[in-house]
Write a protein that holds these residues in place. Sequence first.
Motif, PDB file in Angstrom:
ATOM      1  N   MET A  98      54.213  35.812  38.409  1.00  0.00           N
ATOM      2  CA  MET A  98      52.808  35.565  38.679  1.00  0.00           C
ATOM      3  C   MET A  98      52.356  36.349  39.919  1.00  0.00           C
ATOM      4  SD  MET A  98      51.019  31.811  39.059  1.00  0.00           S
ATOM      5  CE  MET A  98      51.934  31.389  40.535  1.00  0.00           C
ATOM      6  N   TYR A  99      53.153  36.314  40.984  1.00  0.00           N
ATOM      7  CA  TYR A  99      52.799  37.030  42.200  1.00  0.00           C
ATOM      8  C   TYR A  99      52.801  38.539  41.971  1.00  0.00           C
ATOM      9  CZ  TYR A  99      53.348  32.593  44.670  1.00  0.00           C
ATOM     10  OH  TYR A  99      53.230  31.292  45.095  1.00  0.00           O
ATOM     11  N   THR A 100      53.732  39.018  41.148  1.00  0.00           N
ATOM     12  CA  THR A 100      53.761  40.443  40.817  1.00  0.00           C
ATOM     13  C   THR A 100      52.491  40.823  40.067  1.00  0.00           C
ATOM     14  OG1 THR A 100      56.180  40.386  40.691  1.00  0.00           O
ATOM     15  CG2 THR A 100      55.073  42.240  39.622  1.00  0.00           C
ATOM     16  N   ALA A 101      52.095  39.977  39.105  1.00  0.00           N
ATOM     17  CA  ALA A 101      50.855  40.233  38.354  1.00  0.00           C
ATOM     18  C   ALA A 101      49.652  40.187  39.292  1.00  0.00           C
ATOM     19  CB  ALA A 101      50.695  39.221  37.233  1.00  0.00           C
ATOM     20  N   TYR A 102      49.628  39.216  40.206  1.00  0.00           N
ATOM     21  CA  TYR A 102      48.529  39.137  41.181  1.00  0.00           C
ATOM     22  C   TYR A 102      48.449  40.414  42.009  1.00  0.00           C
ATOM     23  CZ  TYR A 102      47.997  34.056  40.453  1.00  0.00           C
ATOM     24  OH  TYR A 102      47.786  32.817  39.932  1.00  0.00           O
ATOM     25  N   GLU A 103      49.609  40.880  42.451  1.00  0.00           N
ATOM     26  CA  GLU A 103      49.641  42.073  43.291  1.00  0.00           C
ATOM     27  C   GLU A 103      49.143  43.299  42.517  1.00  0.00           C
ATOM     28  OE1 GLU A 103      52.966  44.530  45.774  1.00  0.00           O
ATOM     29  OE2 GLU A 103      53.113  42.345  45.747  1.00  0.00           O
ATOM     30  N   GLU A 104      49.609  43.438  41.261  1.00  0.00           N
ATOM     31  CA  GLU A 104      49.156  44.558  40.440  1.00  0.00           C
ATOM     32  C   GLU A 104      47.651  44.466  40.213  1.00  0.00           C
ATOM     33  OE1 GLU A 104      51.516  44.356  36.896  1.00  0.00           O
ATOM     34  OE2 GLU A 104      53.320  45.073  37.911  1.00  0.00           O
ATOM     35  N   ASP A 164      45.800  45.383  43.376  1.00  0.00           N
ATOM     36  CA  ASP A 164      45.792  46.839  43.587  1.00  0.00           C
ATOM     37  C   ASP A 164      44.745  47.495  42.693  1.00  0.00           C
ATOM     38  OD1 ASP A 164      47.802  46.520  45.433  1.00  0.00           O
ATOM     39  OD2 ASP A 164      49.423  47.152  44.075  1.00  0.00           O
ATOM     40  N   GLU A 165      44.711  47.080  41.418  1.00  0.00           N
ATOM     41  CA  GLU A 165      43.729  47.648  40.487  1.00  0.00           C
ATOM     42  C   GLU A 165      42.309  47.300  40.941  1.00  0.00           C
ATOM     43  OE1 GLU A 165      44.486  46.547  36.410  1.00  0.00           O
ATOM     44  OE2 GLU A 165      46.577  47.186  36.547  1.00  0.00           O
ATOM     45  N   MET A 166      42.101  46.048  41.362  1.00  0.00           N
ATOM     46  CA  MET A 166      40.761  45.644  41.819  1.00  0.00           C
ATOM     47  C   MET A 166      40.361  46.418  43.066  1.00  0.00           C
ATOM     48  SD  MET A 166      40.306  41.561  41.083  1.00  0.00           S
ATOM     49  CE  MET A 166      41.711  41.017  42.012  1.00  0.00           C
ATOM     50  N   GLU A 167      41.309  46.661  43.948  1.00  0.00           N
ATOM     51  CA  GLU A 167      41.005  47.414  45.163  1.00  0.00           C
ATOM     52  C   GLU A 167      40.564  48.828  44.821  1.00  0.00           C
ATOM     53  OE1 GLU A 167      43.284  48.823  49.217  1.00  0.00           O
ATOM     54  OE2 GLU A 167      43.980  47.002  48.194  1.00  0.00           O
ATOM     55  N   LYS A 203      39.202  49.801  41.972  1.00  0.00           N
ATOM     56  CA  LYS A 203      37.894  49.687  41.309  1.00  0.00           C
ATOM     57  C   LYS A 203      36.794  49.397  42.331  1.00  0.00           C
ATOM     58  CE  LYS A 203      39.395  50.115  37.078  1.00  0.00           C
ATOM     59  NZ  LYS A 203      39.145  51.271  36.274  1.00  0.00           N
ATOM     60  N   LEU A 204      37.103  48.532  43.297  1.00  0.00           N
ATOM     61  CA  LEU A 204      36.111  48.229  44.335  1.00  0.00           C
ATOM     62  C   LEU A 204      35.809  49.465  45.180  1.00  0.00           C
ATOM     63  CD1 LEU A 204      37.167  44.655  45.531  1.00  0.00           C
ATOM     64  CD2 LEU A 204      35.058  45.290  44.350  1.00  0.00           C
ATOM     65  N   GLN A 205      36.826  50.266  45.453  1.00  0.00           N
ATOM     66  CA  GLN A 205      36.627  51.507  46.207  1.00  0.00           C
ATOM     67  C   GLN A 205      35.721  52.454  45.416  1.00  0.00           C
ATOM     68  OE1 GLN A 205      37.553  52.061  49.335  1.00  0.00           O
ATOM     69  NE2 GLN A 205      36.518  54.036  49.292  1.00  0.00           N
ATOM     70  N   GLU A 206      36.000  52.564  44.098  1.00  0.00           N
ATOM     71  CA  GLU A 206      35.156  53.405  43.254  1.00  0.00           C
ATOM     72  C   GLU A 206      33.725  52.866  43.220  1.00  0.00           C
ATOM     73  OE1 GLU A 206      36.957  53.577  39.385  1.00  0.00           O
ATOM     74  OE2 GLU A 206      38.697  54.707  40.099  1.00  0.00           O
TER      75      GLU A 206
END
Length: 182
Positions: free
Chosen positions: A126-132, A135-138, A140-143
């Motif tokens: 679960m924590y690995t999925a949260y981290e992934e 990272d993806e949200m970060e 996308k948020l940067q974009e």
Amino acid sequence: MQYKVFTNPLTTACTIFYTAIESAASRVRLARMDFFFDESPSHSTPNVERGDPQTVTDTELGQSVSRPEIREENSNSVVNDISRRVQELMQKVHNRRTSDQKEIEDFQEIILKKVTEMCQQMKQLMYTAYEENSDEMEVKLQELTEVLERCTILHNELLEASCVLARVRESLINQPSQSATD
């Protein structure tokens, strides 16, 4: 023992749990069957020489004993033998119950360890999925931030262009009226 590993950790945990329960139930059934198939109490007949109706010789003791006394001794011996066997059976029942209790406690401990282990693995996944996902949200948020900044710049440029066009329009509208007056 090898377990089939499923992609879902909860399914794997349930499979391990079910297999352990089946194994424990099987051992309990076998233990109960052993209890009932243990050797039965032996019934021994006294070694008595045939004599006259009033007196019988006991070869083990080498003494003469009357029949009522032999019957009384035999019945006491049988009662004592039965009492002893009952005590032995009660002790076996107690030992089996103690053994069953110990086995259930060991089983419970194993299951708790397995469940805890599976929960830890699930937490880690679960924590690995949260981290992934983070990272993806970060990314996308940067974009999104970059797009919003470009939109703000374009909006400002459009406002400037709109103001320029409004002035040009006003100049054009005012110019023909000035040329007419000239």
